[in-house]
Design a protein around this motif. Sequence first.
Motif, short mmCIF file in Angstrom:
data_model
loop_
_atom_site.label_atom_id
_atom_site.label_comp_id
_atom_site.label_asym_id
_atom_site.label_seq_id
_atom_site.Cartn_x
_atom_site.Cartn_y
_atom_site.Cartn_z
N ARG A 1 0.81 -1.22 0.00
CA ARG A 1 0.00 0.00 0.00
C ARG A 1 0.85 1.28 0.00
NH1 ARG A 1 -2.89 -3.33 -1.26
NH2 ARG A 1 -4.98 -3.87 -0.50
N MET A 2 2.10 1.17 0.44
CA MET A 2 2.91 2.40 0.58
C MET A 2 4.38 2.07 0.37
SD MET A 2 2.75 5.09 3.75
CE MET A 2 3.79 6.52 3.88
N LEU A 3 5.08 3.00 -0.26
CA LEU A 3 6.52 2.85 -0.48
C LEU A 3 7.21 4.14 -0.04
CD1 LEU A 3 8.39 1.20 -3.38
CD2 LEU A 3 9.00 3.55 -2.77
N VAL A 4 8.28 4.00 0.74
CA VAL A 4 9.04 5.14 1.27
C VAL A 4 10.47 5.05 0.76
CG1 VAL A 4 9.81 6.36 3.34
CG2 VAL A 4 7.60 5.16 3.34
N VAL A 5 10.99 6.13 0.22
CA VAL A 5 12.38 6.19 -0.24
C VAL A 5 13.16 7.09 0.71
CG1 VAL A 5 13.94 6.63 -2.16
CG2 VAL A 5 11.57 5.96 -2.61
N ASP A 6 13.98 6.49 1.53
CA ASP A 6 14.80 7.24 2.48
C ASP A 6 16.02 7.82 1.77
OD1 ASP A 6 15.47 8.30 4.90
OD2 ASP A 6 15.66 6.39 5.96
N GLU A 7 16.48 9.00 2.24
CA GLU A 7 17.67 9.65 1.67
C GLU A 7 17.56 9.72 0.14
OE1 GLU A 7 19.51 10.97 3.80
OE2 GLU A 7 19.50 9.78 5.62
N TRP A 8 16.44 10.24 -0.35
CA TRP A 8 16.18 10.28 -1.78
C TRP A 8 17.26 11.04 -2.55
CZ3 TRP A 8 14.88 8.44 -6.05
CH2 TRP A 8 14.35 9.15 -7.13
N HIS A 9 17.89 12.02 -1.91
CA HIS A 9 18.93 12.78 -2.60
C HIS A 9 20.12 11.91 -2.99
CE1 HIS A 9 19.89 12.90 1.72
NE2 HIS A 9 21.16 12.86 1.33
N GLU A 10 20.35 10.81 -2.26
CA GLU A 10 21.47 9.93 -2.58
C GLU A 10 21.21 9.08 -3.82
OE1 GLU A 10 24.61 9.38 -1.33
OE2 GLU A 10 24.25 11.29 -0.31
N LEU A 11 19.96 8.94 -4.20
CA LEU A 11 19.60 8.12 -5.36
C LEU A 11 19.21 8.94 -6.57
CD1 LEU A 11 17.43 5.48 -3.45
CD2 LEU A 11 19.72 5.12 -4.36
N LEU A 12 18.74 10.14 -6.33
CA LEU A 12 18.15 10.96 -7.39
C LEU A 12 19.07 11.13 -8.59
CD1 LEU A 12 16.05 12.98 -8.50
CD2 LEU A 12 17.11 14.74 -7.07
N LEU B 1 -0.93 3.26 -5.07
CA LEU B 1 0.22 3.15 -4.19
C LEU B 1 0.64 4.54 -3.70
CD1 LEU B 1 2.47 1.22 -3.07
CD2 LEU B 1 3.82 1.88 -5.07
N ILE B 2 0.81 4.68 -2.39
CA ILE B 2 1.28 5.94 -1.78
C ILE B 2 2.81 5.90 -1.75
CG2 ILE B 2 1.28 7.36 0.31
CD1 ILE B 2 -1.45 6.13 0.99
N VAL B 3 3.44 6.97 -2.25
CA VAL B 3 4.90 7.03 -2.33
C VAL B 3 5.39 8.31 -1.66
CG1 VAL B 3 6.91 7.13 -3.85
CG2 VAL B 3 4.92 5.72 -4.48
N TRP B 4 6.36 8.15 -0.75
CA TRP B 4 6.96 9.31 -0.08
C TRP B 4 8.47 9.21 -0.15
CZ3 TRP B 4 5.11 13.77 2.22
CH2 TRP B 4 3.73 13.92 2.21
N GLY B 5 9.11 10.35 -0.40
CA GLY B 5 10.56 10.46 -0.35
C GLY B 5 10.97 11.29 0.85
N LEU B 6 12.13 10.96 1.42
CA LEU B 6 12.67 11.69 2.56
C LEU B 6 14.04 12.24 2.19
CD1 LEU B 6 11.92 9.17 5.48
CD2 LEU B 6 10.42 10.91 4.52
N SER B 7 14.31 13.48 2.57
CA SER B 7 15.63 14.06 2.31
C SER B 7 15.88 15.22 3.26
CB SER B 7 15.74 14.55 0.87
OG SER B 7 17.01 15.11 0.64
N ALA B 8 17.17 15.46 3.49
CA ALA B 8 17.55 16.61 4.31
C ALA B 8 18.37 17.63 3.54
CB ALA B 8 18.36 16.14 5.54
N THR B 9 18.93 17.22 2.40
CA THR B 9 19.87 18.10 1.70
C THR B 9 19.60 18.06 0.19
OG1 THR B 9 21.45 16.25 1.73
CG2 THR B 9 21.72 17.96 3.40
N LEU B 10 18.61 18.82 -0.24
CA LEU B 10 18.28 18.91 -1.66
C LEU B 10 18.14 20.38 -2.05
CD1 LEU B 10 15.70 16.10 -2.44
CD2 LEU B 10 17.82 16.54 -3.68
N GLY B 11 18.86 20.77 -3.11
CA GLY B 11 18.77 22.15 -3.55
C GLY B 11 17.68 22.39 -4.58
N ASN B 12 17.19 21.33 -5.22
CA ASN B 12 16.14 21.47 -6.24
C ASN B 12 14.99 20.52 -5.90
OD1 ASN B 12 17.84 19.31 -6.69
ND2 ASN B 12 17.62 19.35 -8.90
#
Length: 871
Positions: free
Chosen positions: A163-174, A196-207
């Motif tokens: 039902r849900m997918l979470v991408v941690d530290e998305w900036h490392e994969l983007l 499907l619910i999708v969420w990305g997590l990041s702390a350091t993204l400029g764009n």
Amino acid sequence: MSTTPASLAERWFANRNWQPFPFQQQVWQAVHKGESGLLHATTGSGKTYAVWLGALNRFASRGADWSAEAPQPSAKPSDKPAPLTVLWITPMRALAADTARALQAPLDDLGINWSIGLRTGDTSSSERARQGRRLPSALVTTPESLTLLLTRADARQAFAGLRMLVVDEWHELLGNKRGVQLQLALARLRQWMPDLIVWGLSATLGNQPHALEVLLHPGSGRLVQGRVVKDLRVDTLLPATIERFPWAGHLGLRMLPQVVEQIDSAATTLVFTNTRSQSEIWYQAILGARPDWAGLIALHHGSLAREVRDWVELGLKQGALKAVVCTSSLDLGVDFLPVERVLQIGSPKGVARLMQRAGRSGHAPGRTSRVTLVPTHSVEVIEAAAAQVAIAERRIEARSAPQRPLDVLVQHLVSMALGGGFRPDELFAEVRQAWSYRELTDDHWQWALAFVRHGGHSLTAYPDYQRVEPDETGLWKVPSRRVALRHRMGIGTIVSDASLTVKFWAKGGSGRSLGTIEEGFIARLRPGDNFLFGGRLLELVRVENMTAYVSRATGKKAAVPRWNGGRMPLSSELADAVVEQLGAASRGQFTTPEMRLVEPLLRVQMDWSALPTETTLLAEVMKSREGWHLFLYPFAGRHVHLGLASLLAWRMGQHQPLTFSIAVNDYGLELLSATEVDWLQWLTPDLFSQDNLLHDVLASLNAGELARRRFREIARIAGLVFSGYPGAQKSARQLQASSGLFFDVFRQYDPANLLLTQAEEEVLRQELEVERLEQTMNRLQQRQLDIHPVKRTTPLAFPLMVERFRESMSSEKLADRIRRMVAELDKAAGPGGYQPEGGASIAVERETSPKRKPRATKDGTPRPKKARRAP
């Protein structure tokens, strides 16, 4: 029980006497409504629980939109846990266990009958078999392992409850191919489960808008900003005095007493270095300075054995370690609450990286995160001042997703053929749902289909490359079990040089494993040679079956392993901040402790030449006994400077027969000709023209050889080259030879092969950063050219000369040469130069083969040697 959207989350927070932040409540509400999105929040502010508790609110509460099998918080322990409901994607295996522990805590406290599982390259075969029968309620995995799960013939049934997918530290994969691999997996999962619910997590993204678009394409979602007031403190460990003639490459070990003092003042400290080589050296140096810390300090980098890394991470969590010397292996999301301080040895090279590392300390809401920069040479003091401004203004680097990498697409086609098969028209529409392939043409698609079916135009006669075939119903599948096995073993987009396992030598068999080391380093050693690894001095005993057998050494002299990727270029954001600091200094403004410390260096630079500014491009021309020098300071990073230096040399060579030696660093470049060059004539705006830029760049470099090297990675990802079975991996030389053979065959018999085109594009985009080069050329044309003839090497030019010397000199001879040159230049500059205490020698990071020491001239430069032609 309450059925409001935040009921479970608020209960759990209340039990811990926590108050949720507004951004956490926003995420809970969004997930409750079935919305997807990207959460961008400070490291250590609670991103994980914002999304995880949102999932529990929606799928583990009464009345949630869920199937009849849905577990309730009141479920009996004997009941089966819920089926797979949440996928949690992590970019690093090292984060998986820590993430699983964080996700487990609310389940235990709230009595939710969900199971948590790990699926990474470290997962045991027994656990994989158990997951093959039934996947856990929440699975923490990597992009590679997710793709492997999708190759199961029953993949659609296995993911039916997701039902849900979470991408941690998305900036490392983007910005890389691993992120593209994840985009394709997401496209498949959305095809099966449109809601499907999708969420990305990041702390350091400029764009952030771009990051959100790539993650959720072709749909849209919510961008949640976690604006939590978190104190981020950045300071600099300043030396008592500085060198007025600095050079990059030595490790700044004269800062060791101050580093030890800082470690001693805190309960637990992370000491970050940029390379594994540096980490080995600093670990030994700290231990040598404080032998009583044996057992209290540790080493952590990606080449150490998993057991060693696990022991270090556990020690950090328990607060049992005083300090850990580490690399990027501890950059991301692992939660070490006892860490009070972070030290960064040398330049962080980027704003985002420095913020990420700072967040390893004070990793909890309300706690101060502190990072202390430890410059290893004088110009890095200026970088430290610039980094503080850049962080305060949040000038975070942008990351962009790759465009249409066909090697990843080819791999995906074979994976989907394994995962139940595919019909070309349906899969084409699905693949175009991934952002990186949104503009995939039918011609490219037909080429990819032909490539996996019979190897394309030039490999049709070879059965090994007939990997996928349509059956009588039009469903494309993999008919060979051998091909299926080899493909599953090769899934992934991370390609590195072949590594050897390092093991202790024991009679009757091998001892325990210490980790892995690059084959290229071991190939230069002979049995009996010593080297540092894992914080130990080791002696090489023998090399056999991709294993380097070692014993403990008692000698003192040792080589230090060098892993690829050690030279990260300075980011544009940090480089611009450095130029601003220099511009202020040119106007007499030295307002920070860092800039006041480097004022003697900058005064000499201004007396002998000038400083680069936001509106000027500094060029220095000099005649020495070596020849005619040009020093140029665009401050665009070493990759751009390499392309720019080669381009300028090539353009001048079209009008006058010249040969050049080239040296580059992050700040500038040097061109040296043994024959006379009238630099004032050549330095015109036309030299920096963007006309025919792409053609000239390719002509100025050995682009064919660069593309050949890049093709090795592409060939492995596309399945042309098999790296070997466990315990029988092919060497880097074998892989390069195999990929080189394909490269030559394609160029001769299939020149339109799109993988060749991709290799050329990746050379331009990744190795030469041609887009950044175009931006730099445009910027240079807008700046006023500030040309200064100089009589001797200036402080900014000196490190460029050292870069050139180090290629042909051993570390000992280089140190002698530099000491002599610095003495001459300091004498010319007058009082105020740095004097090593007690005549301490200068440590050198790079080691090359010894050469005969040439004599130095009066101006501190070496006598001329035969120039080499510019590449």
